[in-house]
Design an enzyme around this catalytic site. Structure first.
Site, PDB file in Angstrom:
ATOM      1  N   HIS A 109      35.030  44.349  36.084  1.00  0.00           N
ATOM      2  CA  HIS A 109      34.936  45.283  37.208  1.00  0.00           C
ATOM      3  C   HIS A 109      33.781  46.265  37.106  1.00  0.00           C
ATOM      4  O   HIS A 109      33.945  47.468  37.333  1.00  0.00           O
ATOM      5  CB  HIS A 109      36.251  46.035  37.385  1.00  0.00           C
ATOM      6  CG  HIS A 109      37.397  45.168  37.796  1.00  0.00           C
ATOM      7  ND1 HIS A 109      37.255  44.056  38.580  1.00  0.00           N
ATOM      8  CD2 HIS A 109      38.718  45.251  37.496  1.00  0.00           C
ATOM      9  CE1 HIS A 109      38.427  43.494  38.790  1.00  0.00           C
ATOM     10  NE2 HIS A 109      39.348  44.183  38.139  1.00  0.00           N
TER      11      HIS A 109
ATOM     12  N   HIS B  26      40.934  46.822  45.151  1.00  0.00           N
ATOM     13  CA  HIS B  26      41.912  46.546  44.097  1.00  0.00           C
ATOM     14  C   HIS B  26      43.253  47.231  44.313  1.00  0.00           C
ATOM     15  O   HIS B  26      43.863  47.777  43.379  1.00  0.00           O
ATOM     16  CB  HIS B  26      41.325  46.965  42.743  1.00  0.00           C
ATOM     17  CG  HIS B  26      41.844  46.158  41.594  1.00  0.00           C
ATOM     18  ND1 HIS B  26      43.152  46.247  41.171  1.00  0.00           N
ATOM     19  CD2 HIS B  26      41.268  45.228  40.824  1.00  0.00           C
ATOM     20  CE1 HIS B  26      43.315  45.420  40.158  1.00  0.00           C
ATOM     21  NE2 HIS B  26      42.194  44.778  39.926  1.00  0.00           N
TER      22      HIS B  26
ATOM     23  N   GLU C 219      42.561  40.143  45.821  1.00  0.00           N
ATOM     24  CA  GLU C 219      41.185  40.672  45.799  1.00  0.00           C
ATOM     25  C   GLU C 219      40.210  39.620  46.320  1.00  0.00           C
ATOM     26  O   GLU C 219      39.779  38.750  45.552  1.00  0.00           O
ATOM     27  CB  GLU C 219      40.816  41.058  44.359  1.00  0.00           C
ATOM     28  CG  GLU C 219      41.822  41.976  43.657  1.00  0.00           C
ATOM     29  CD  GLU C 219      41.737  41.878  42.144  1.00  0.00           C
ATOM     30  OE1 GLU C 219      42.777  41.589  41.495  1.00  0.00           O
ATOM     31  OE2 GLU C 219      40.613  42.042  41.592  1.00  0.00           O
TER      32      GLU C 219
HETATM   33  C1  GLA Z   1      41.946  42.186  37.864  1.00  0.00           C
HETATM   34  C2  GLA Z   1      41.892  41.263  36.704  1.00  0.00           C
HETATM   35  C3  GLA Z   1      43.112  41.427  35.866  1.00  0.00           C
HETATM   36  C4  GLA Z   1      43.285  42.844  35.444  1.00  0.00           C
HETATM   37  C5  GLA Z   1      43.263  43.715  36.653  1.00  0.00           C
HETATM   38  C6  GLA Z   1      43.235  45.160  36.317  1.00  0.00           C
HETATM   39  O1  GLA Z   1      42.899  41.840  38.760  1.00  0.00           O
HETATM   40  O2  GLA Z   1      41.798  39.940  37.140  1.00  0.00           O
HETATM   41  O3  GLA Z   1      42.958  40.641  34.719  1.00  0.00           O
HETATM   42  O4  GLA Z   1      42.287  43.195  34.583  1.00  0.00           O
HETATM   43  O5  GLA Z   1      42.110  43.471  37.388  1.00  0.00           O
HETATM   44  O6  GLA Z   1      44.005  45.510  35.315  1.00  0.00           O
END
Ligand code: GLA
Length: 386
Positions: free
Chosen positions: A140, A215, A351
């Protein structure tokens, strides 16, 4: 000329009549009273910048609260089949929670959403190294991604489609290791038909990689786990991963697997299938589905229905992939809004995105953005009931 005196009662009635005719066109009571956008202070970020919390409310009474810190949707209410509004996203009541410990609750994600293997990629023959914040990979956008910066407010108004908030962030050349000054605009609109729209635009002054997403963690019942939520994902394939959640590069058919959500299926039905290595790697669902819809055109990615409340969430986007994450890292250590502890799988994320680690996979849709081009993406979370 003798003037006829008009009896007083005739005058009064005439004025009243005029008002009744004219008033609705002057002040349409219905829209203005409920269709609004307002803001209030929400504290200070670690860099001392003031943070505002905006409240967008549509004429039906649906409300979205959005902080300028990370462009975080801190709350989002939606009606159940009886018309009762409940907050259907996870998060905190105050900024402090987000500053202390947040698994990206409700945030705008970038510069590159999801993982980049080993924090490395090459572009135009040059190797770029990024912060490793999800060892051994980058997640991210790195240590301080777009979820941990204060966005500036370009506009906050009630637009033609409903209340809208335009946020802006300039990610400087070299920030978190990425090349190019990237100017990003994110427009949130809460529409009159109960949908939260997010429109991203971005331009750069150097070749770079961009993959922006949203998110939010949803729980359409407002509490408990999400295993009884019934999901449908419009994807014939997904991208299998290694044990660190990096795609192998394969586009695998969902046929006969626990990843086949082409028919509405309760999230919990197959999530514990121990013989599915991919589920073990993800500790549940934490994978990218290859959407059937054409890239660049808004299409229906997924539908999630919660039977006890009757709430339906439709996810639409113009993106090639959808990360469906069933909240496997939630472990009760976080206490969020209203003092609620967020236990294992108390929320799910949907997402829309380009595929994880695309800069290292030439067979994946490209995430390279060049000067003169404009990055555009649309994400829609639409609510209804059944
Ligand atoms: C995304 C990732 C997950 C996790 C979340 C946040 O969805 O794919 O693995 O890291 O973010 O915790």
């Amino acid at each position: 000329m003798a003037r006829a005196t008009v009896p007083q009662w005739v005058l009064i009635n005439a004025v009243a009549l005029a008002l009744m005719i004219l008033l609705p066109s002057v002040v349409p009571a219905e829209v203005t009273s409920k269709d609004s956008i307002s803001s209030a202070p929400f504290g200070q970020a670690t860099d001392g910048k003031a943070v505002e919390l905006y409240t967008l409310r549509n004429r039906n009474g649906m409300e979205a609260r959005i902080a300028t810190y990370g462009g975080i949707v801190t709350s989002l209410t939606a009606p159940d089949r009886a018309g009762n509004y409940t907050d259907v996203v996870l998060g905190y009541d105050s900024l402090a929670g987000y500053l202390k410990d947040s698994p990206y609750f409700g945030a705008l994600i970038g510069r590159y959403g999801n993982r980049i293997a080993r924090g490395r990629f090459s572009l135009d023959g040059k190797i770029y190294t990024l912060a490793i914040n999800n060892a051994p990979n980058t997640l991210h956008g790195g240590k301080v991604g777009f979820d941990k910066v204060v966005w500036t407010v370009e506009k906050a108004q009630v637009g033609a489609d409903g209340p809208e908030l335009t946020l802006h962030y300039l990610s400087r050349d070299g920030e978190e290791g990425y090349p190019g000054n990237l100017a990003v605009t994110a427009v949130y609109t809460l529409t009159e038909d109960d949908a939260l729209h997010l429109a991203y635009r971005a331009i750069t002054d150097k070749d770079t990689v961009v993959n922006l997403t949203q998110h939010s963690y949803f729980n359409l019942r407002g509490r408990g786990d999400i295993l009884g939520h019934v999901a449908q994902i419009n994807a014939d394939r997904f991208t299998p991963v290694d044990s660190t959640l990096i795609p192998s590069g394969e586009l695998r058919s969902v046929d006969g697997t626990a990843f086949d959500f082409r028919n509405p299926t309760a999230i919990g039905t197959r999530i514990e299938n121990a013989d599915e290595q991919q589920l073990r790697f993800g500790k549940g669902y934490d994978h990218n589905w290859v959407l059937n819809g054409p890239i660049g055109t808004v299409h229906l990615d997924a539908t999630v229905y919660e039977p006890t409340s009757g709430r339906v969430l439709e996810v639409l986007s113009d993106q090639p992939g959808l990360q469906f994450y069933s909240g496997n890292f939630l472990d009760g250590s976080i206490t969020g809004k209203d003092g609620r502890r967020y236990e294992f799988r108390n929320g799910f994320c949907v997402e829309p995105q380009h595929f994880p680690d695309s800069p290292n996979h030439s067979n994946f849709p490209s995430t390279v953005l060049k000067p003169g081009e404009q990055y555009r993406s649309t994400i829609i979370y639409a609510f209804s009931t059944r």
